[in-house]
Design an enzyme around this catalytic site. Structure first.
Site, PDB file in Angstrom:
ATOM      1  N   ASP A 132       0.835  -1.190   0.000  1.00  0.00           N
ATOM      2  CA  ASP A 132       0.000   0.000   0.000  1.00  0.00           C
ATOM      3  C   ASP A 132       0.882   1.257   0.000  1.00  0.00           C
ATOM      4  O   ASP A 132       0.521   2.264   0.588  1.00  0.00           O
ATOM      5  CB  ASP A 132      -0.906  -0.029   1.257  1.00  0.00           C
ATOM      6  CG  ASP A 132      -2.024   1.001   1.198  1.00  0.00           C
ATOM      7  OD1 ASP A 132      -2.366   1.432   0.093  1.00  0.00           O
ATOM      8  OD2 ASP A 132      -2.523   1.371   2.271  1.00  0.00           O
ATOM      9  N   CYS A 187     -18.626 -15.017  -6.106  1.00  0.00           N
ATOM     10  CA  CYS A 187     -19.669 -14.264  -5.392  1.00  0.00           C
ATOM     11  C   CYS A 187     -21.057 -14.786  -5.786  1.00  0.00           C
ATOM     12  O   CYS A 187     -22.000 -14.731  -4.986  1.00  0.00           O
ATOM     13  CB  CYS A 187     -19.581 -12.773  -5.717  1.00  0.00           C
ATOM     14  SG  CYS A 187     -18.280 -11.916  -4.811  1.00  0.00           S
ATOM     15  N   CYS A 190     -24.890 -13.735  -4.603  1.00  0.00           N
ATOM     16  CA  CYS A 190     -24.851 -13.075  -3.289  1.00  0.00           C
ATOM     17  C   CYS A 190     -24.786 -11.559  -3.465  1.00  0.00           C
ATOM     18  O   CYS A 190     -24.096 -11.047  -4.338  1.00  0.00           O
ATOM     19  CB  CYS A 190     -23.634 -13.573  -2.516  1.00  0.00           C
ATOM     20  SG  CYS A 190     -23.421 -12.761  -0.915  1.00  0.00           S
ATOM     21  N   CYS A 213     -17.980   5.911   0.671  1.00  0.00           N
ATOM     22  CA  CYS A 213     -17.524   4.857   1.589  1.00  0.00           C
ATOM     23  C   CYS A 213     -17.090   5.468   2.925  1.00  0.00           C
ATOM     24  O   CYS A 213     -16.373   6.470   2.976  1.00  0.00           O
ATOM     25  CB  CYS A 213     -16.372   4.090   0.948  1.00  0.00           C
ATOM     26  SG  CYS A 213     -15.651   2.857   2.043  1.00  0.00           S
ATOM     27  N   CYS A 240     -14.237   1.172   8.209  1.00  0.00           N
ATOM     28  CA  CYS A 240     -15.509   0.438   8.277  1.00  0.00           C
ATOM     29  C   CYS A 240     -15.249  -0.993   7.822  1.00  0.00           C
ATOM     30  O   CYS A 240     -14.517  -1.212   6.857  1.00  0.00           O
ATOM     31  CB  CYS A 240     -16.530   1.121   7.361  1.00  0.00           C
ATOM     32  SG  CYS A 240     -18.023   0.153   7.043  1.00  0.00           S
TER      33      CYS A 240
HETATM   34  S1  SF4 Z   1     -20.775 -10.574   0.598  1.00  0.00           S
HETATM   35 FE1  SF4 Z   1     -21.373 -11.870  -1.125  1.00  0.00          FE
HETATM   36  S2  SF4 Z   1     -21.289 -10.520  -2.916  1.00  0.00           S
HETATM   37 FE2  SF4 Z   1     -20.184  -9.495  -1.269  1.00  0.00          FE
HETATM   38  S3  SF4 Z   1     -18.046 -10.072  -1.594  1.00  0.00           S
HETATM   39 FE3  SF4 Z   1     -18.920 -11.559  -0.160  1.00  0.00          FE
HETATM   40  S4  SF4 Z   1     -19.636 -13.264  -1.454  1.00  0.00           S
HETATM   41 FE4  SF4 Z   1     -19.287 -11.505  -2.789  1.00  0.00          FE
HETATM   42  S1  SF4 Z   2     -16.300  -0.238   3.979  1.00  0.00           S
HETATM   43 FE1  SF4 Z   2     -18.372   0.216   4.793  1.00  0.00          FE
HETATM   44  S2  SF4 Z   2     -19.046   2.067   3.745  1.00  0.00           S
HETATM   45 FE2  SF4 Z   2     -17.286   1.245   2.599  1.00  0.00          FE
HETATM   46  S3  SF4 Z   2     -18.194  -0.045   1.015  1.00  0.00           S
HETATM   47 FE3  SF4 Z   2     -17.796  -1.383   2.758  1.00  0.00          FE
HETATM   48  S4  SF4 Z   2     -19.705  -1.367   3.965  1.00  0.00           S
HETATM   49 FE4  SF4 Z   2     -19.781   0.359   2.542  1.00  0.00          FE
END
Ligand code: SF4
Ligand code: SF4
Length: 313
Positions: A132, A187, A190, A213, A240
């Site tokens: 990073d 994914c 989902c 975000c 977050c």
């Molecule tokens: S919560 Fe579901 S859609 Fe989101 S990154 Fe994880 S598997 Fe993928």
């Molecule tokens: S870190 Fe929090 S605010 Fe950012 S995309 Fe994920 S859930 Fe949303």
């Protein structure tokens, strides 16, 4: 000198021995096919106050500009999840990754140890370590190395290990062939992360609007937080974790094996009163050596007041 494919195995074994959770190899190439989308993303103002993203676009897309004669990217993932408490419910929250020692120092130092070992065993090699800390598309190189896929939450997801990782790279002028196939995105249907994001920052295709975000708003944004986010930051005062917490691939997460990255109990146990009693010097003392310092005292105070305002409405 071992065969090239054996070198990959030996390097991976050494990386895991140092505490990394995963290691992969990809060929250093120019990522020119990603340039139009990246420039389009920038032109739409998505970088916000992260002006550094618009600098060095050519370097970002070509590791050969970071290391002369670059042939291989070694991607490394260091797990930071642990079962230790990370907050007291109902109080201001700090993202998990920021509760321990600053990963820039810890993970980079382990990367340098690995690079030194590679030089001793297979050198001379010219290489540089990043975490990073340079314009380099970290997740994309991990994906190409077959370590995992980039989920709809924008994180690298490693099968059977989850997404709680710091990523690092060694850009190297030795050729080491990748042994893995690219992992297909798993994914599926989902949408948990998209639905759980309180500010609607996730676009559904692995990209996000960083300006929405909470991580951006509480860390990167130096100007005031727009009023329409009032009540939407939940309890987050720095970063977050919601879109990782709800991800089913994090049900059995890889555990942190690097002690310096574990959450400091003094930070995980902070309640609203502790934040209220901080001042600029006690803040620096308490958070010394952690990523939270990045927000600065003024940033943390602003975030805390924003959360308090929500509670008083
Ligand atoms: S919560 Fe579901 S859609 Fe989101 S990154 Fe994880 S598997 Fe993928
Ligand atoms: S870190 Fe929090 S605010 Fe950012 S995309 Fe994920 S859930 Fe949303």
């Amino acid at each position: 000198m071992p065969e090239l494919y054996e070198i990959a195995t030996l390097i991976e074994r050494k990386a895991l021995g140092l505490g990394f959770s995963a290691c992969g190899f990809s060929t250093s190439v120019q990522l020119t096919e990603l340039e139009p989308d990246f420039r389009n993303w920038l032109s739409m103002g998505n970088a916000g106050e992260m002006n550094y993203l618009a600098r060095n676009v050519e370097i970002r897309l070509d590791p050969g500009k970071l290391v002369d004669g670059a042939k291989t990217i070694i991607s490394l993932a260091a797990g930071y999840y642990s079962d230790l408490p990370d907050h007291i419910p109902g109080n201001p929250r700090i993202s998990r990754y920021a509760l321990g020692d600053d990963y820039h120092r810890v993970v980079k130092s382990l990367g340098h140890e690995l690079l030194g070992w590679i030089n001793n065993e297979f050198g001379p090699a010219n290489g540089r370590v990043f975490t990073d800390s340079a314009p380099i598309l970290e997740r994309e190189w991990c994906r190409r190395a077959g370590m995992g896929w980039i989920g709809k939450n924008g994180c690298l997801i490693i099968p059977q290990q989850g997404s709680w990782f710091f990523l690092a790279e060694i850009v190297l002028d030795i050729e080491i062939p990748s042994r893995e196939k690219v992992v297909q995105n798993r994914c599926g249907n989902c949408t948990r992360c998209i639905e759980a994001c309180p500010t609607g920052a996730l676009n559904g295709d692995g990209s996000m609007n960083p300006l929405k975000c909470i991580s951006y708003l509480t860390i990167e944004q130096k100007s005031h937080i727009p009023d329409h986010f009032s009540g939407k930051l939940h309890d987050w005062i720095f970063g977050c974790d919601i879109c990782q917490e709800v991800c089913p691939w994090n049900k059995y997460p890889e555990k942190c094996t690097i002690s310096e990255l574990l959450p400091r109990s003094a930070l995980a146990e902070m309640d609203s009163e502790s934040f209220r009693n901080l001042n600029s010097s006690s803040f620096v003392k308490l958070f010394d050596g952690t990523p939270v310092l990045r927000a600065g005292w003024s940033g943390i105070l602003r975030n805390f007041e924003f959360l308090e305002r929500k509670d008083s409405e």
